[in-house]
Each structure stands twice: as C-alpha cells, then as structure tokens.
Design a protein around this motif. Structure first.
Motif, PDB file in Angstrom:
ATOM      1  N   TRP A  19     -17.643   3.676  -2.330  1.00  0.00           N
ATOM      2  CA  TRP A  19     -16.224   3.299  -2.318  1.00  0.00           C
ATOM      3  C   TRP A  19     -15.328   4.530  -2.382  1.00  0.00           C
ATOM      4  CZ3 TRP A  19     -15.082  -1.143  -0.552  1.00  0.00           C
ATOM      5  CH2 TRP A  19     -15.929  -2.226  -0.754  1.00  0.00           C
ATOM      6  N   LYS A  20     -15.736   5.505  -3.242  1.00  0.00           N
ATOM      7  CA  LYS A  20     -14.891   6.694  -3.409  1.00  0.00           C
ATOM      8  C   LYS A  20     -14.843   7.512  -2.115  1.00  0.00           C
ATOM      9  CE  LYS A  20     -14.353   7.046  -8.216  1.00  0.00           C
ATOM     10  NZ  LYS A  20     -14.540   7.596  -9.507  1.00  0.00           N
ATOM     11  N   ARG A  24     -11.545   8.333   0.169  1.00  0.00           N
ATOM     12  CA  ARG A  24     -11.179   9.702   0.574  1.00  0.00           C
ATOM     13  C   ARG A  24     -10.898   9.751   2.065  1.00  0.00           C
ATOM     14  NH1 ARG A  24     -14.764  11.671  -2.877  1.00  0.00           N
ATOM     15  NH2 ARG A  24     -16.464  11.753  -1.375  1.00  0.00           N
ATOM     16  N   ASP A  29      -5.954   6.365  -2.952  1.00  0.00           N
ATOM     17  CA  ASP A  29      -6.399   6.806  -4.272  1.00  0.00           C
ATOM     18  C   ASP A  29      -7.826   6.298  -4.563  1.00  0.00           C
ATOM     19  OD1 ASP A  29      -5.574   7.967  -6.977  1.00  0.00           O
ATOM     20  OD2 ASP A  29      -6.339   5.971  -7.511  1.00  0.00           O
ATOM     21  N   GLU A  30      -8.723   7.238  -4.863  1.00  0.00           N
ATOM     22  CA  GLU A  30     -10.145   6.891  -5.017  1.00  0.00           C
ATOM     23  C   GLU A  30     -10.405   5.943  -6.196  1.00  0.00           C
ATOM     24  OE1 GLU A  30     -12.736  10.332  -5.099  1.00  0.00           O
ATOM     25  OE2 GLU A  30     -11.439  11.325  -3.655  1.00  0.00           O
ATOM     26  N   THR A  31      -9.745   6.240  -7.339  1.00  0.00           N
ATOM     27  CA  THR A  31     -10.031   5.442  -8.539  1.00  0.00           C
ATOM     28  C   THR A  31      -9.517   4.013  -8.383  1.00  0.00           C
ATOM     29  OG1 THR A  31      -9.803   7.476  -9.782  1.00  0.00           O
ATOM     30  CG2 THR A  31      -9.837   5.452 -11.063  1.00  0.00           C
ATOM     31  N   SER A  32      -8.245   3.859  -7.955  1.00  0.00           N
ATOM     32  CA  SER A  32      -7.713   2.494  -7.817  1.00  0.00           C
ATOM     33  C   SER A  32      -8.528   1.704  -6.796  1.00  0.00           C
ATOM     34  CB  SER A  32      -6.258   2.472  -7.345  1.00  0.00           C
ATOM     35  OG  SER A  32      -5.581   3.583  -7.738  1.00  0.00           O
ATOM     36  N   SER A  34     -11.742   2.099  -5.842  1.00  0.00           N
ATOM     37  CA  SER A  34     -13.075   1.679  -6.294  1.00  0.00           C
ATOM     38  C   SER A  34     -12.973   0.661  -7.427  1.00  0.00           C
ATOM     39  CB  SER A  34     -13.970   2.872  -6.664  1.00  0.00           C
ATOM     40  OG  SER A  34     -13.315   3.692  -7.571  1.00  0.00           O
ATOM     41  N   ASP A  35     -11.918   0.749  -8.265  1.00  0.00           N
ATOM     42  CA  ASP A  35     -11.721  -0.282  -9.306  1.00  0.00           C
ATOM     43  C   ASP A  35     -11.477  -1.648  -8.657  1.00  0.00           C
ATOM     44  OD1 ASP A  35     -11.971   1.630 -11.197  1.00  0.00           O
ATOM     45  OD2 ASP A  35      -9.864   1.674 -11.814  1.00  0.00           O
ATOM     46  N   GLU A  36     -10.648  -1.631  -7.617  1.00  0.00           N
ATOM     47  CA  GLU A  36     -10.319  -2.883  -6.915  1.00  0.00           C
ATOM     48  C   GLU A  36     -11.579  -3.472  -6.266  1.00  0.00           C
ATOM     49  OE1 GLU A  36      -7.526  -4.483  -7.081  1.00  0.00           O
ATOM     50  OE2 GLU A  36      -8.208  -6.062  -5.724  1.00  0.00           O
TER      51      GLU A  36
END
Ligand SMILES: Cc1cc2nc3c(=O)[nH]c(=O)nc-3n(C[C@H](O)[C@H](O)[C@H](O)COP(=O)(O)OP(=O)(O)OC[C@H]3O[C@@H](n4cnc5c(N)ncnc54)[C@H](O)[C@@H]3O)c2cc1C
Length: 163
Positions: A19-20, A24, A29-32, A34-36
């Motif tokens: 996902w990250k 990229r 945004d990588e964190t949002s 992959s959290d989603e």
C-alpha cells in the motif's frame, strides 16, 4: 487481463506490491492511504461497510459479485498485487446544446437554420431532449448527425461552385 503497457508509460496506471509503495507512486500520503486500506480490508472481511453502506441495499447486491462473501460489494484486496488507475473527468453527454434541423444545421433563436453552421455530437442538443435513454444515446445520433452534416456541407459547396 493485464493493463496495457502504454498506460504505465504514460502515467495513467501504476502498480506496486504494498500500500505504501502504491501511495508513493500515486503521489498521496502513504500513512493515510495505508490506514484507509487496512480499514477497508477489515470492513470487507466483516462484510459490513459502516462508512458508505455498500452492500446494504438489494440494488447494490444485485450489481455485486455473487462469488464474494459475506458482502458481494466488498472484497479485501491482496496487497501483493495492487494497481491504481488515474480517473479524469470527461463528457458523456450534456442533455443540452445547440438546436439543429434535420440537416444538422444550427437553428437561431427564431428557429431558422443558419446557413453553413452545423452542430453534432455533444455540441448539439440531444435528440432525446433532457433524457438519456441508455447506452448508444449519444454516439448513435452523433455519428448520424456527422454524416448528415458532411453530406449537406458538400452539397452546399457544390451549390456555391455552380454559382
Ligand atoms: C466513459 C464514457 C462512456 C461512454 N459510453 C457511451 C456509450 O456506451 N454509448 C454512447 O452512445 N455514448 C457513450 N459515451 C458518450 C460518448 O462517448 C460521447 O457523447 C461522444 O464521444 C461525444 O462525441 P463528440 O464528437 O461530440 O465529442 P468528443 O468525442 O469529445 O470529441 C471532441 C473532440 O474535439 C477535440 N477538441 C476539443 N477541443 C478542441 C480544440 N480547441 N481544437 C481542436 N480539437 C479539439 C477533442 O480532443 C476531441 O477529440 C461515453 C462517454 C464516456 C466518457
């Protein structure tokens, strides 16, 4: 079915194995992201979509994939094979546009044909008025209107040549 190579080359599609990495490549945004994705996977496994209620109505389920359970509208994605495709706005039809006569000539405010000015496709008012009856409702009239307009323009040119 693999996506066409040209889509990757032209930046229309990207692929990744996490996902990250996908985030990229997409430029988000990588964190949002992959959290989603993790939230979506949880919802798909449980079969309950508390955010958008996908799969709750019979209409949704009818258009879902019956091989997926517990919710035919939600399938957890395999993060080892991810693809993203860019979506851009485009015209499907307008249900508006310039009114034309049977020779595709544009009509003025009084309903008289303007000689030498044609409109077809999305620039012309749809034959079906403010309704879209279904697939083919724009390309069909567009093609026919184009043929009629070209035919009329050619005849007009011959008329002018003859004087
Ligand atoms: C996803 C999608 C699915 C669709 N599915 C269907 C369907 O199943 N059946 C159906 O009937 N219709 C469908 N449509 C609608 C149909 O594709 C359009 O209504 C139709 O293509 C419109 O034709 P057009 O010639 O009016 O415009 P367009 O096909 O948009 O052509 C306009 C052309 O003008 C060019 N252009 C724009 N500005 C300029 C400029 N300044 N100088 C020179 N050139 C320029 C553009 O590059 C383009 O090539 C769909 C549309 C979309 C987006």
């Amino acid at each position: 079915m693999p996506l066409p190579k040209a889509w990757y080359e032209q930046g229309i599609a990207v692929n990744a194995t996490s996902w990250k990495a996908l985030a990229r490549k997409m430029g988000v945004d990588e964190t949002s992201f992959s959290d989603e994705a993790a939230r979506f996977a949880e919802a798909a496994t449980a079969g309950v979509d508390e955010q958008f209620m996908r799969g709750q109505s019979a209409y949704d389920r009818y258009y879902g994939d019956p091989t997926i359970s517990p919710n035919p509208n939600l399938r957890a994605l395999d993060p080892r094979r991810l693809y993203a495709v860019k979506i851009v706005l485009s015209d499907l039809g307008t249900c508006g546009g310039l009114r034309t006569d049977e020779r595709s000539r544009v009509l003025d405010a009084e309903g008289n044909a303007i000689d030498g000015l044609y409109a077809i496709g999305n620039t012309a008012a749809n034959l079906f008025g403010t309704r879209y009856p279904g697939a083919g409702g724009t390309i069909g009239p567009g093609l026919v209107g184009g043929y009629v307009a070209a035919d009329d323009a050619a005849e007009r040119a011959r008329r002018i040549e003859r004087g």
